[in-house]
Design a protein around this motif. Structure first.
Motif, PDB file in Angstrom:
ATOM      1  N   ILE A   2      37.604 -15.981  49.589  1.00 15.99           N
ATOM      2  CA  ILE A   2      38.811 -15.292  50.093  1.00 15.99           C
ATOM      3  C   ILE A   2      38.859 -13.833  49.341  1.00 15.99           C
ATOM      4  O   ILE A   2      39.258 -12.704  49.899  1.00 15.99           O
ATOM      5  CB  ILE A   2      40.046 -15.979  49.482  1.00 15.99           C
ATOM      6  N   VAL A   3      38.562 -13.842  47.804  1.00 11.78           N
ATOM      7  CA  VAL A   3      38.898 -12.642  47.401  1.00 11.78           C
ATOM      8  C   VAL A   3      37.721 -11.601  47.964  1.00 11.78           C
ATOM      9  O   VAL A   3      37.893 -10.421  47.912  1.00 11.78           O
ATOM     10  CB  VAL A   3      38.569 -12.938  45.721  1.00 11.78           C
ATOM     11  N   ALA A   4      36.604 -12.249  48.241  1.00 12.85           N
ATOM     12  CA  ALA A   4      35.347 -11.319  48.677  1.00 12.85           C
ATOM     13  C   ALA A   4      35.832 -10.398  49.701  1.00 12.85           C
ATOM     14  O   ALA A   4      35.824  -9.208  50.145  1.00 12.85           O
ATOM     15  CB  ALA A   4      34.332 -11.977  49.100  1.00 12.85           C
ATOM     16  N   ILE A   5      36.926 -11.015  50.707  1.00 13.31           N
ATOM     17  CA  ILE A   5      37.376 -10.280  51.809  1.00 13.31           C
ATOM     18  C   ILE A   5      38.660  -9.478  51.593  1.00 13.31           C
ATOM     19  O   ILE A   5      38.585  -8.330  51.907  1.00 13.31           O
ATOM     20  CB  ILE A   5      37.520 -11.314  52.959  1.00 13.31           C
ATOM     21  N   LEU A   6      39.646 -10.210  50.692  1.00 17.13           N
ATOM     22  CA  LEU A   6      40.880  -9.570  50.503  1.00 17.13           C
ATOM     23  C   LEU A   6      40.714  -8.336  49.705  1.00 17.13           C
ATOM     24  O   LEU A   6      41.517  -7.249  49.716  1.00 17.13           O
ATOM     25  CB  LEU A   6      41.875 -10.658  49.985  1.00 17.13           C
ATOM     26  N   MET A  63      43.462  -9.187  60.592  1.00 14.30           N
ATOM     27  CA  MET A  63      42.580 -10.494  60.695  1.00 14.30           C
ATOM     28  C   MET A  63      41.889 -10.653  59.499  1.00 14.30           C
ATOM     29  O   MET A  63      41.200 -11.693  59.362  1.00 14.30           O
ATOM     30  CB  MET A  63      41.589 -10.024  61.881  1.00 14.30           C
ATOM     31  N   ALA A  64      41.889  -9.766  58.355  1.00 16.09           N
ATOM     32  CA  ALA A  64      41.358 -10.230  57.179  1.00 16.09           C
ATOM     33  C   ALA A  64      41.723 -11.449  56.626  1.00 16.09           C
ATOM     34  O   ALA A  64      40.789 -12.308  56.061  1.00 16.09           O
ATOM     35  CB  ALA A  64      41.452  -9.166  56.339  1.00 16.09           C
ATOM     36  N   ALA A  65      42.976 -11.693  56.662  1.00 14.97           N
ATOM     37  CA  ALA A  65      43.618 -13.006  55.921  1.00 14.97           C
ATOM     38  C   ALA A  65      43.111 -14.208  56.926  1.00 14.97           C
ATOM     39  O   ALA A  65      42.796 -15.222  56.289  1.00 14.97           O
ATOM     40  CB  ALA A  65      44.947 -13.138  55.962  1.00 14.97           C
ATOM     41  N   ILE A  66      42.971 -14.124  58.125  1.00 12.37           N
ATOM     42  CA  ILE A  66      42.661 -15.122  58.890  1.00 12.37           C
ATOM     43  C   ILE A  66      40.928 -15.510  58.791  1.00 12.37           C
ATOM     44  O   ILE A  66      40.659 -16.725  58.546  1.00 12.37           O
ATOM     45  CB  ILE A  66      42.693 -14.926  60.398  1.00 12.37           C
ATOM     46  N   ASP A  67      40.351 -14.437  58.618  1.00 11.15           N
ATOM     47  CA  ASP A  67      38.829 -14.679  58.399  1.00 11.15           C
ATOM     48  C   ASP A  67      38.679 -15.115  57.072  1.00 11.15           C
ATOM     49  O   ASP A  67      37.936 -16.149  56.822  1.00 11.15           O
ATOM     50  CB  ASP A  67      38.027 -13.204  58.477  1.00 11.15           C
ATOM     51  N   ALA A  68      39.416 -14.574  56.073  1.00 11.16           N
ATOM     52  CA  ALA A  68      39.092 -15.111  54.702  1.00 11.16           C
ATOM     53  C   ALA A  68      39.705 -16.857  54.729  1.00 11.16           C
ATOM     54  O   ALA A  68      38.833 -17.484  54.038  1.00 11.16           O
ATOM     55  CB  ALA A  68      40.185 -14.510  53.905  1.00 11.16           C
ATOM     56  N   ALA A  69      40.605 -17.166  55.354  1.00  8.24           N
ATOM     57  CA  ALA A  69      40.978 -18.570  55.297  1.00  8.24           C
ATOM     58  C   ALA A  69      39.982 -19.627  56.086  1.00  8.24           C
ATOM     59  O   ALA A  69      39.674 -20.410  55.636  1.00  8.24           O
ATOM     60  CB  ALA A  69      42.422 -18.871  56.013  1.00  8.24           C
ATOM     61  N   LEU A  70      39.471 -19.035  57.091  1.00 11.68           N
ATOM     62  CA  LEU A  70      38.491 -19.778  57.845  1.00 11.68           C
ATOM     63  C   LEU A  70      37.095 -19.885  57.012  1.00 11.68           C
ATOM     64  O   LEU A  70      36.584 -20.749  57.043  1.00 11.68           O
ATOM     65  CB  LEU A  70      38.298 -19.094  59.154  1.00 11.68           C
ATOM     66  N   LYS A  71      36.989 -18.650  56.338  1.00 13.12           N
ATOM     67  CA  LYS A  71      35.679 -18.832  55.509  1.00 13.12           C
ATOM     68  C   LYS A  71      35.773 -19.748  54.291  1.00 13.12           C
ATOM     69  O   LYS A  71      34.863 -20.517  53.780  1.00 13.12           O
ATOM     70  CB  LYS A  71      35.236 -17.446  55.238  1.00 13.12           C
ATOM     71  N   ALA A  72      36.736 -19.542  53.778  1.00 12.90           N
ATOM     72  CA  ALA A  72      37.215 -20.855  52.558  1.00 12.90           C
ATOM     73  C   ALA A  72      37.340 -22.102  53.209  1.00 12.90           C
ATOM     74  O   ALA A  72      36.807 -22.956  52.275  1.00 12.90           O
ATOM     75  CB  ALA A  72      38.649 -20.073  52.144  1.00 12.90           C
ATOM     76  N   GLY A  73      37.905 -22.464  54.320  1.00 10.83           N
ATOM     77  CA  GLY A  73      37.745 -23.762  54.671  1.00 10.83           C
ATOM     78  C   GLY A  73      36.387 -24.280  54.906  1.00 10.83           C
ATOM     79  O   GLY A  73      36.254 -25.413  54.676  1.00 10.83           O
ATOM     80  N   VAL A 105      44.191 -24.240  53.287  1.00 13.43           N
ATOM     81  CA  VAL A 105      43.952 -22.685  52.580  1.00 13.43           C
ATOM     82  C   VAL A 105      45.336 -22.050  52.830  1.00 13.43           C
ATOM     83  O   VAL A 105      45.699 -22.048  54.159  1.00 13.43           O
ATOM     84  CB  VAL A 105      43.022 -22.002  52.986  1.00 13.43           C
ATOM     85  N   ASN A 106      45.908 -21.503  52.139  1.00 14.16           N
ATOM     86  CA  ASN A 106      47.070 -20.705  52.050  1.00 14.16           C
ATOM     87  C   ASN A 106      46.922 -19.263  51.701  1.00 14.16           C
ATOM     88  O   ASN A 106      46.624 -19.038  50.673  1.00 14.16           O
ATOM     89  CB  ASN A 106      48.356 -21.001  51.373  1.00 14.16           C
ATOM     90  N   ILE A 107      47.254 -18.117  52.746  1.00 11.41           N
ATOM     91  CA  ILE A 107      47.284 -17.003  52.246  1.00 11.41           C
ATOM     92  C   ILE A 107      48.294 -16.013  52.939  1.00 11.41           C
ATOM     93  O   ILE A 107      48.743 -16.353  54.166  1.00 11.41           O
ATOM     94  CB  ILE A 107      45.981 -16.308  52.952  1.00 11.41           C
ATOM     95  N   ALA A 108      49.310 -15.289  52.255  1.00 11.41           N
ATOM     96  CA  ALA A 108      50.364 -14.793  52.546  1.00 11.41           C
ATOM     97  C   ALA A 108      50.284 -13.344  52.186  1.00 11.41           C
ATOM     98  O   ALA A 108      49.849 -12.858  51.127  1.00 11.41           O
ATOM     99  CB  ALA A 108      51.642 -15.709  51.919  1.00 11.41           C
ATOM    100  N   VAL A 155      55.602 -11.544  54.767  1.00 13.38           N
ATOM    101  CA  VAL A 155      55.799 -10.818  56.077  1.00 13.38           C
ATOM    102  C   VAL A 155      54.766 -11.390  57.042  1.00 13.38           C
ATOM    103  O   VAL A 155      54.631 -11.213  58.189  1.00 13.38           O
ATOM    104  CB  VAL A 155      55.789  -9.536  56.301  1.00 13.38           C
ATOM    105  N   MET A 156      53.706 -11.943  56.490  1.00 13.69           N
ATOM    106  CA  MET A 156      52.500 -12.335  57.236  1.00 13.69           C
ATOM    107  C   MET A 156      52.071 -13.810  56.494  1.00 13.69           C
ATOM    108  O   MET A 156      52.038 -13.689  55.269  1.00 13.69           O
ATOM    109  CB  MET A 156      51.372 -11.642  57.428  1.00 13.69           C
ATOM    110  N   GLY A 157      51.649 -14.806  57.222  1.00 15.95           N
ATOM    111  CA  GLY A 157      51.134 -16.013  56.636  1.00 15.95           C
ATOM    112  C   GLY A 157      49.955 -16.476  57.701  1.00 15.95           C
ATOM    113  O   GLY A 157      49.809 -16.472  58.649  1.00 15.95           O
ATOM    114  N   VAL A 158      48.999 -17.186  56.662  1.00 14.56           N
ATOM    115  CA  VAL A 158      48.013 -17.866  57.235  1.00 14.56           C
ATOM    116  C   VAL A 158      47.625 -19.219  56.661  1.00 14.56           C
ATOM    117  O   VAL A 158      47.650 -19.303  55.594  1.00 14.56           O
ATOM    118  CB  VAL A 158      46.566 -17.285  57.324  1.00 14.56           C
ATOM    119  N   ILE A 159      47.762 -20.361  57.345  1.00  9.38           N
ATOM    120  CA  ILE A 159      47.450 -21.802  56.829  1.00  9.38           C
ATOM    121  C   ILE A 159      46.286 -22.237  57.770  1.00  9.38           C
ATOM    122  O   ILE A 159      46.588 -22.320  59.129  1.00  9.38           O
ATOM    123  CB  ILE A 159      48.629 -22.506  56.767  1.00  9.38           C
ATOM    124  N   TYR A 160      45.315 -22.776  57.017  1.00  7.70           N
ATOM    125  CA  TYR A 160      44.298 -23.567  57.836  1.00  7.70           C
ATOM    126  C   TYR A 160      44.030 -24.683  57.220  1.00  7.70           C
ATOM    127  O   TYR A 160      44.069 -25.137  55.931  1.00  7.70           O
ATOM    128  CB  TYR A 160      42.911 -22.531  57.465  1.00  7.70           C
TER     129      TYR A 160
END
Length: 268
Positions: A47-51, A1-11, A98-101, A109-114
């Protein structure tokens, strides 16, 4: 869920600048005080603060790119584009993402696009599934699980009834190679419809079943495609190197992608 949270916060960070009436979009795009540069930087920081709290290093368009001698030792890493769709941001048409893989052994193997303006979230995890969630602006609390989010999302690809074969391509900037590729499709399918979109949304259109193919015969970088590639793979598609049966690979010495085609997985 870290990547999803990061993408939403970046958005959220991007929208605060994008929707600010004081933002001057006439400023030279790479000037340090341009809205684009500020949005890029703030999204990257969010994003970096979370990842950074995960075990894996981050390769980001906005970050410092470490040399290949260091990167080649990374078997698992995050590949991030904090704001994909520069032209779309400046044009204010809302088609930026916002793209995070998460990449393992060169494979996403995992991707998030917001898509912040549309409040649309695409996410996929290998072995779990690919999904689209509409109307989301953030995770209300840290207790939200992936299972709960999946319940509120639609599994992709969705079933669309279409009359014609649909190609994702730029209407205004078709390269000769793309025109030739589309001409071949017209000979094969008769009627072909072109739809156009910005940023990594183009890969998502094929992944969710709204389009049949997306040929890209122009330069892109790994962070432009990694998240979309993961979503496409899990949804039963693939991002093939143009003219080959091999998919794109990641964390290469040269971070530039070869030309590629997004389409359903080929039967061998």
């Amino acid at each position: 869920m870290a990547a999803i949270d990061a993408a939403l916060k970046a958005g959220k960070e991007i929208l605060s600048i994008y929707e600010d009436p004081a933002s001057d979009f006439e400023i030279e795009r790479k000037a340090d005080n341009s809205p684009l540069t500020i949005a890029d930087r703030k999204a990257h920081e969010a994003i970096v603060a979370i990842l950074d709290g995960t075990p894996f290093p981050v390769l980001s368009e906005e970050g410092k790119h470490l040399d290949y001698e260091t990167r080649r030792t990374w078997d698992t890493l995050w590949v991030v584009d904090p704001l994909d769709g520069t032209k779309e941001f400046i044009k204010r048409n809302g088609e930026f993402t916002v793209n995070i893989a998460l990449v393992q052994n060169s494979v996403p193997v995992m991707g998030v696009i917001y898509v912040p303006v549309r409040k649309e979230l695409y996410f996929a995890v290998e072995g779990v599934g690919a999904y689209k969630c509409s109307g989301i602006i953030g995770l209300e609390d840290d207790g939200v699980s992936l299972e709960q989010l999946i319940k509120e999302s639609d599994r992709i690809p969705l079933e669309y009834v279409r009359e014609r074969f649909i190609v994702v391509a730029s209407r205004s900037h078709l390269s000769p190679e793309t025109e030739e590729y589309i001409a071949d499709l017209k000979r094969k399918y008769g009627s072909v419809e072109l739809i156009s979109s910005g940023s990594s949304i183009k890969i998502c259109l094929v992944a969710e079943g709204k389009a049949d193919v997306y040929p890209r015969f122009a330069p892109t970088m790994e962070w432009d495609t990694a998240a979309g590639h993961a979503i496409a793979r899990v949804a039963g598609m693939e991002v093939y190197q143009a003219g080959k049966d091999e998919p794109l690979r990641y964390n290469k010495k040269d971070l530039l992608n070869p030309w590629f085609i997004v389409e359903p997985k080929r039967e061998h």
